[in-house]
Scaffold this motif. Sequence first.
Motif, mmCIF file in Angstrom:
data_model
loop_
_atom_site.group_PDB
_atom_site.id
_atom_site.type_symbol
_atom_site.label_atom_id
_atom_site.label_comp_id
_atom_site.label_asym_id
_atom_site.label_seq_id
_atom_site.Cartn_x
_atom_site.Cartn_y
_atom_site.Cartn_z
ATOM 1 N N SER A 338 67.461 23.291 61.393
ATOM 2 C CA SER A 338 66.748 22.469 60.417
ATOM 3 C C SER A 338 67.184 22.739 58.988
ATOM 4 C CB SER A 338 65.235 22.680 60.549
ATOM 5 O OG SER A 338 64.904 24.028 60.276
ATOM 6 N N THR A 339 67.688 23.943 58.703
ATOM 7 C CA THR A 339 68.101 24.277 57.333
ATOM 8 C C THR A 339 69.583 24.060 57.089
ATOM 9 O OG1 THR A 339 68.368 26.606 58.012
ATOM 10 C CG2 THR A 339 66.257 25.966 57.027
ATOM 11 N N THR A 340 70.352 23.757 58.126
ATOM 12 C CA THR A 340 71.803 23.609 57.949
ATOM 13 C C THR A 340 72.331 22.231 58.345
ATOM 14 O OG1 THR A 340 72.182 24.550 60.164
ATOM 15 C CG2 THR A 340 72.192 26.077 58.285
ATOM 16 N N TYR A 341 71.523 21.408 58.984
ATOM 17 C CA TYR A 341 72.059 20.151 59.516
ATOM 18 C C TYR A 341 72.498 19.188 58.420
ATOM 19 C CZ TYR A 341 67.957 17.263 58.435
ATOM 20 O OH TYR A 341 66.968 16.548 57.789
ATOM 21 N N GLU A 342 71.796 19.164 57.280
ATOM 22 C CA GLU A 342 72.150 18.213 56.230
ATOM 23 C C GLU A 342 73.542 18.485 55.676
ATOM 24 O OE1 GLU A 342 68.039 16.741 54.214
ATOM 25 O OE2 GLU A 342 68.651 18.799 53.720
ATOM 26 N N ALA A 343 73.845 19.753 55.384
ATOM 27 C CA ALA A 343 75.189 20.092 54.910
ATOM 28 C C ALA A 343 76.235 19.791 55.977
ATOM 29 C CB ALA A 343 75.244 21.570 54.514
ATOM 30 N N ALA A 344 75.889 20.014 57.251
ATOM 31 C CA ALA A 344 76.826 19.736 58.334
ATOM 32 C C ALA A 344 77.135 18.242 58.426
ATOM 33 C CB ALA A 344 76.261 20.251 59.653
ATOM 34 N N LEU A 345 76.121 17.399 58.244
ATOM 35 C CA LEU A 345 76.350 15.959 58.301
ATOM 36 C C LEU A 345 77.182 15.477 57.122
ATOM 37 C CD1 LEU A 345 72.873 14.636 59.517
ATOM 38 C CD2 LEU A 345 74.961 14.932 60.856
ATOM 39 N N VAL A 346 77.005 16.096 55.952
ATOM 40 C CA VAL A 346 77.824 15.735 54.791
ATOM 41 C C VAL A 346 79.298 16.028 55.081
ATOM 42 C CG1 VAL A 346 78.347 16.309 52.392
ATOM 43 C CG2 VAL A 346 75.968 16.017 53.121
ATOM 44 N N LYS A 347 79.586 17.179 55.654
ATOM 45 C CA LYS A 347 80.958 17.525 56.003
ATOM 46 C C LYS A 347 81.501 16.621 57.107
ATOM 47 C CE LYS A 347 80.379 22.388 54.706
ATOM 48 N NZ LYS A 347 80.370 23.798 55.185
ATOM 49 N N LEU A 348 80.650 16.280 58.052
ATOM 50 C CA LEU A 348 81.072 15.369 59.125
ATOM 51 C C LEU A 348 81.441 14.013 58.563
ATOM 52 C CD1 LEU A 348 81.362 14.678 62.163
ATOM 53 C CD2 LEU A 348 78.918 14.115 62.165
ATOM 54 N N ARG A 349 80.644 13.511 57.643
ATOM 55 C CA ARG A 349 80.931 12.230 57.012
ATOM 56 C C ARG A 349 82.231 12.305 56.215
ATOM 57 N NH1 ARG A 349 80.059 7.029 57.513
ATOM 58 N NH2 ARG A 349 77.833 7.394 57.947
ATOM 59 N N ALA A 350 82.462 13.415 55.502
ATOM 60 C CA ALA A 350 83.682 13.561 54.705
ATOM 61 C C ALA A 350 84.923 13.614 55.595
ATOM 62 C CB ALA A 350 83.588 14.818 53.844
ATOM 63 N N GLY A 524 88.722 28.124 55.353
ATOM 64 C CA GLY A 524 87.539 28.963 55.365
ATOM 65 C C GLY A 524 86.292 28.284 55.905
ATOM 66 N N GLU A 525 86.386 27.008 56.250
ATOM 67 C CA GLU A 525 85.215 26.270 56.757
ATOM 68 C C GLU A 525 85.025 26.548 58.239
ATOM 69 O OE1 GLU A 525 83.669 21.652 57.409
ATOM 70 O OE2 GLU A 525 85.527 22.060 56.291
ATOM 71 N N THR A 526 83.796 26.703 58.649
ATOM 72 C CA THR A 526 83.467 26.847 60.063
ATOM 73 C C THR A 526 82.914 25.532 60.587
ATOM 74 O OG1 THR A 526 81.251 27.651 59.525
ATOM 75 C CG2 THR A 526 82.990 29.304 59.846
ATOM 76 N N TRP A 527 83.156 25.310 61.854
ATOM 77 C CA TRP A 527 82.682 24.066 62.489
ATOM 78 C C TRP A 527 81.231 24.279 62.903
ATOM 79 C CZ3 TRP A 527 83.269 21.975 67.982
ATOM 80 C CH2 TRP A 527 83.094 20.583 67.996
ATOM 81 N N TRP A 528 80.326 23.486 62.347
ATOM 82 C CA TRP A 528 78.889 23.689 62.537
ATOM 83 C C TRP A 528 78.475 23.693 63.999
ATOM 84 C CZ3 TRP A 528 74.628 20.257 63.737
ATOM 85 C CH2 TRP A 528 73.374 20.807 63.467
ATOM 86 N N PRO A 529 78.919 22.741 64.832
ATOM 87 C CA PRO A 529 78.508 22.799 66.247
ATOM 88 C C PRO A 529 78.907 24.109 66.919
ATOM 89 C CG PRO A 529 79.427 20.645 65.742
ATOM 90 C CD PRO A 529 79.693 21.511 64.555
ATOM 91 N N GLU A 530 80.071 24.643 66.580
ATOM 92 C CA GLU A 530 80.491 25.904 67.196
ATOM 93 C C GLU A 530 79.602 27.052 66.738
ATOM 94 O OE1 GLU A 530 84.569 28.482 67.986
ATOM 95 O OE2 GLU A 530 84.558 26.843 66.520
ATOM 96 N N THR A 531 79.188 27.026 65.463
ATOM 97 C CA THR A 531 78.282 28.062 64.963
ATOM 98 C C THR A 531 76.943 28.008 65.684
ATOM 99 O OG1 THR A 531 79.333 27.952 62.780
ATOM 100 C CG2 THR A 531 77.174 28.995 62.910
ATOM 101 N N MET A 532 76.388 26.802 65.846
ATOM 102 C CA MET A 532 75.114 26.664 66.552
ATOM 103 C C MET A 532 75.263 27.057 68.021
ATOM 104 S SD MET A 532 73.050 25.758 64.181
ATOM 105 C CE MET A 532 74.106 26.775 63.113
ATOM 106 N N TYR A 533 76.415 26.776 68.593
ATOM 107 C CA TYR A 533 76.686 27.180 69.982
ATOM 108 C C TYR A 533 76.658 28.699 70.110
ATOM 109 C CZ TYR A 533 79.323 27.955 74.296
ATOM 110 O OH TYR A 533 79.730 28.386 75.536
#
Length: 543
Positions: A338-350, A524-533
Amino acid sequence: MHPCAPLVAAACPSKGSGSVTCDERQPKCSRCLKQGVNCEYVSAADGDEGQPSLVFDRHGAQASPESDSEMKDAGSAPTFSPQSSTSSHINVRSHAPEHSGMPPFAGRGRSKRLRQLPTLDARELELFSHYITHDSHRLAYGKEDLYPLKVGMPNLAFSNPAVMDSILALAASCKCFDMLGEAVALTDIFDEICDLLRLADRHHQSALGQLPEDLSDRQFQSVLPNGALMVLYVLSCHYVRILLYRSAKRLGISLPNDVLPFQSQWITSIRAAHVAFVGLLAPTLRSPSEVASPASNSREEMESQSSPPGPPDDDQGAYLLEDGPAEETRRLLLPVVSTTYEAALVKLRARNANLGPNGDAIYDPKLEACSTALRLLEELFQAVMGDEPVKLGPTQSRDFGVLDNVPPWLVKYLARVTSAAPSKLWRRRIMAFLNRVPFEYMHLVQLALDCMTIDDRQALSQGATEPVQLEAAQKPAMDIFAHWLVLVMLLDGVWWIGDAGHWELGRIIRLIESQALAIDLAPGETWWPETMYSVKSTLSGTT
């Protein structure tokens, strides 16, 4: 007066010696429509050839309970049987006039062919009993789900082999889940679980094989329950196979190929049930009288019925309100998401800024489908994780009261299960993503999933020495799909979904590691789905 108006009135049991005249309207006579009971016409072709040309209208018991107390009575001791009736009347009928606009009479109601009633062996009887007394309660969310699962569809199964097949397939899958959850050695139950999974698959395939004929014969009382039961079956069976695979791998046991987890079949079945149900509401499948009639269930009514009911009052423990994450996931993983999804979606859109129309670029329908899927994913995250309720895009208004010879409870239940009606439940809202995205997008995802091997032995047997090559549009498709799987990981509190999201996300991560799928990340960017996994793996103790 209609040329086929009845010539003989039948005594109405509810009025003693009185008589009630049937107006013989299609697809249901007015008396049955008013009383809310099933009205089924059977032509002389269905009986003995030597009998007079009569039409028998069988009026079944009440289609759905009028009150919670009635539902409880029916749930505890169901008395309805497909052969029973509360009233009946016999009418002499002439041939249908050519100008009536009705389809051939034998094509409506019951089919011309005589179906063999299901005969169960001892094992199947045990599964059927276990389903009614145990599984139906665990699968239901509130009283609106309990009646169809525990009373309605089992009664249909007694006269419909395809529905019985679907119930037995689901029951066998549920039985496997219970056995795996018991504190016994896997080696003691391994063969029995494999046999149950094969039995479930045989019944599932038998039900699938019956669907084309049922659609042709307008046997909607078979098509609709099969659609709902198959959605539950593929999800539960997929998760059971995941549990079995993980347990067997820890013990060094190799699973036979026919009991390995599914590839993308679970997605196909979920989408097929939704498409079939929505397709049955199309005007081309209705009689002229149905097309002209107003909807019997408005969208607002369906929305209110789809909302999760309050906790049970005087029927505590009758069913489990399973929805959302398990307790540990709710405490530890949900706050991180809940605290990281918004930043993850911004990167996904970019990363996928080139999706959709882009100036003078050549139009690519696959990339356009990915753009639509990304927009729907962003709306879904906001609706599930956001603090403020978000209004999703306009939902097409559907007429849920147009299917002939189908009890209302069945139509309403399938509308909820297939996400044709909006729902506040996390499990239905999240899984509805599969039905809302374009076909072109989901086709890209399924092609990628089907290219992945489930077991290392499969890769060796196929002689795969180089990574699978995916087309360009599959990279954004799988990137979007992986973010959606993070939401599915939050449904591990629903037992028939369990860790399926974690499992599928792990497969995608292995695909990336094999260099078959490359995600464009900044230095240096990490892939959000992998982090949540990784977080979920730590919580569940899996790798």
